[in-house]
Design a protein around this motif. Structure first.
Motif, PDB file in Angstrom:
ATOM      1  N   MET A  63     -57.654  30.296  23.771  1.00 31.95           N
ATOM      2  CA  MET A  63     -58.676  30.628  24.771  1.00 31.95           C
ATOM      3  C   MET A  63     -58.813  29.484  25.767  1.00 31.95           C
ATOM      4  SD  MET A  63     -62.814  31.234  24.305  1.00 31.95           S
ATOM      5  CE  MET A  63     -62.686  32.759  23.381  1.00 31.95           C
ATOM      6  N   LYS A  87     -64.261  29.918  27.196  1.00 31.07           N
ATOM      7  CA  LYS A  87     -65.327  29.725  26.208  1.00 31.07           C
ATOM      8  C   LYS A  87     -66.629  29.398  26.918  1.00 31.07           C
ATOM      9  CE  LYS A  87     -66.641  26.832  22.234  1.00 31.07           C
ATOM     10  NZ  LYS A  87     -66.225  25.713  21.334  1.00 31.07           N
ATOM     11  N   TYR A  88     -66.517  28.665  28.025  1.00 29.72           N
ATOM     12  CA  TYR A  88     -67.667  28.311  28.851  1.00 29.72           C
ATOM     13  C   TYR A  88     -67.477  28.871  30.253  1.00 29.72           C
ATOM     14  CZ  TYR A  88     -68.532  24.884  25.146  1.00 29.72           C
ATOM     15  OH  TYR A  88     -68.754  24.285  23.931  1.00 29.72           O
ATOM     16  N   GLU A 146     -70.038  20.540  23.459  1.00 24.52           N
ATOM     17  CA  GLU A 146     -69.265  20.567  22.219  1.00 24.52           C
ATOM     18  C   GLU A 146     -69.910  19.706  21.136  1.00 24.52           C
ATOM     19  OE1 GLU A 146     -65.592  21.992  21.640  1.00 24.52           O
ATOM     20  OE2 GLU A 146     -66.989  23.333  22.664  1.00 24.52           O
ATOM     21  N   LYS A 182     -72.445  28.540  27.711  1.00 25.84           N
ATOM     22  CA  LYS A 182     -71.643  29.154  26.663  1.00 25.84           C
ATOM     23  C   LYS A 182     -71.536  30.653  26.953  1.00 25.84           C
ATOM     24  CE  LYS A 182     -72.575  25.970  22.834  1.00 25.84           C
ATOM     25  NZ  LYS A 182     -73.156  25.809  21.483  1.00 25.84           N
ATOM     26  N   CYS A 205     -70.443  33.103  25.197  1.00 25.48           N
ATOM     27  CA  CYS A 205     -70.829  34.000  24.097  1.00 25.48           C
ATOM     28  C   CYS A 205     -72.309  34.350  24.157  1.00 25.48           C
ATOM     29  CB  CYS A 205     -70.470  33.381  22.753  1.00 25.48           C
ATOM     30  SG  CYS A 205     -71.350  31.848  22.361  1.00 25.48           S
TER      31      CYS A 205
END
Length: 347
Positions: free
Chosen positions: A1, A82-83, A106, A157, A159
């Motif tokens: 990713m 991811k970000y 992180e 983030k 997600c």
């Protein structure tokens, strides 16, 4: 990713776009995709982006101009990182911006978004603008309409956005980022790196300049809604006083002046109310409200106005000396610049 998707909307940005892209490509952290979304530009924006041969750039050309909110939401829907990091076509990233933000996120898993302070600039001057650092400070700033997170500096983030179906909302046009921070803040902590890692271009074509009255009106609505959500027992008159204390608008004054007595009274009852409810950090809220008092002297006209400015400044200096000195220096720069512009126009 891919680690980071950088979403960079562009509309008729030929004057700035290469400078912005170069500042992203020059980052010390290199694992990113740069998603440039050309929102129906009629100038050379598209061809300038197409001239780049860096494989990290993804150019998306919208068939016509759809507006910033639609562009940002489309960018979120196709992001792979991811970000997600934001960037505007007229701003400039400092080289270590991504490295420092992703390192913080992180290493601190309970934080879900990280912004930075900024360096304002235009054709004649530049100045450092400090943003609140801690989650407690940012939350107080959000609810009481003060600098919270500067939109083009943020890294989030992805997600959190996907799992909670968080997107920019069209009903909050011109303040879509402001309401987004409230939505995000429900799911984790927020942070701003103290260092200015983005050069923020101040000019008359910005949304915050072109649509200033509309932006202020929607911001008032958001403040009322959000304060009411945490303190539902407040009266309409108390909410009105919060608006007078916190949501200042340049060139617009209340029908009756927000008196010094009422300023002090409003600050005190807010602090007392929060002491009983404990929603905000009392220390962060106290500093913010006294900063708002200091700002009142620049937006409202009081008897012996310059004396009042000095009085409010000394009051704030006693509570937060470092920021007080930084703010007065920045305000002085702005006032000097305004006088220089007046002189140039007269000459």
């Amino acid at each position: 990713m891919t680690a980071i998707t950088v979403i960079l909307p562009a509309f008729n940005a030929q004057a700035y776009i290469c400078r912005a892209i170069d500042s992203v490509l020059d980052q010390t952290f290199t694992d990113f995709e740069l998603l440039v979304i050309n929102d129906g530009s009629t100038d050379l924006t598209q061809s300038l982006v197409e001239d780049y041969e860096d494989s990290r750039i993804r150019l998306v050309n919208m068939p016509h101009n759809v507006g910033l909110i639609a562009v940002l939401n489309y960018g979120l829907s196709i992001a792979k990182g991811k970000y997600v990091a934001r960037m505007d076509a007229d701003d400039i990233c400092l080289p270590t911006r991504f490295e420092k933000q992703i390192t913080f996120l992180e290493e601190n898993e309970d934080y879900i978004a990280c912004g930075t302070s900024i360096i304002n600039f235009n054709t004649t001057t530049e100045s450092y603008m400090q943003y609140p650092e801690t989650d407690e400070q940012i939350r107080a700033a959000l609810y009481f309409f003060e600098r919270n997170i500067c939109h083009p500096t943020v890294m989030i983030k992805r997600c959190v956005l996907e799992e909670n179906n968080i997107r920019y909302r069209t009903e909050y046009l011109y303040a879509e980022d402001y309401i987004l921070w409230f939505e995000i803040s429900k799911h984790g902590k927020l942070y701003n790196l103290r260092e200015g890692l983005l050069r923020y271009n101040r000019h008359s074509d910005q949304v915050s300049c072109k649509y200033y009255p509309q932006q202020m009106e929607i911001s008032r609505m958001i403040v009322r809604k959000m304060i009411r959500s945490v303190w539902p027992e407040l009266s309409s008159a108390q909410l009105d006083d919060i608006i007078l204390l916190c949501v200042h608008e340049q060139g617009i004054f209340p029908d009756t002046h927000f008196s010094i007595r009422q300023v002090n009274k409003t600050i005190q009852w807010i602090l007392n109310w929060n002491k009983n409810t404990g929603f905000f950090s009392q220390n962060a809220l106290r500093k913010l409200l006294h900063f708002k008092k200091f700002r009142c002297s620049f937006y409202y006209i009081y008897p012996f106005n310059y004396t009042t400015k000095l009085w409010f400044f000394i009051d704030y200096l006693s509570i937060e000396p470092s920021r007080a000195l930084t703010e007065i220096y920045a305000m002085t720069q702005v006032l000097v610049l305004k006088e220089m512009k007046k002189d140039n126009l007269l000459n």
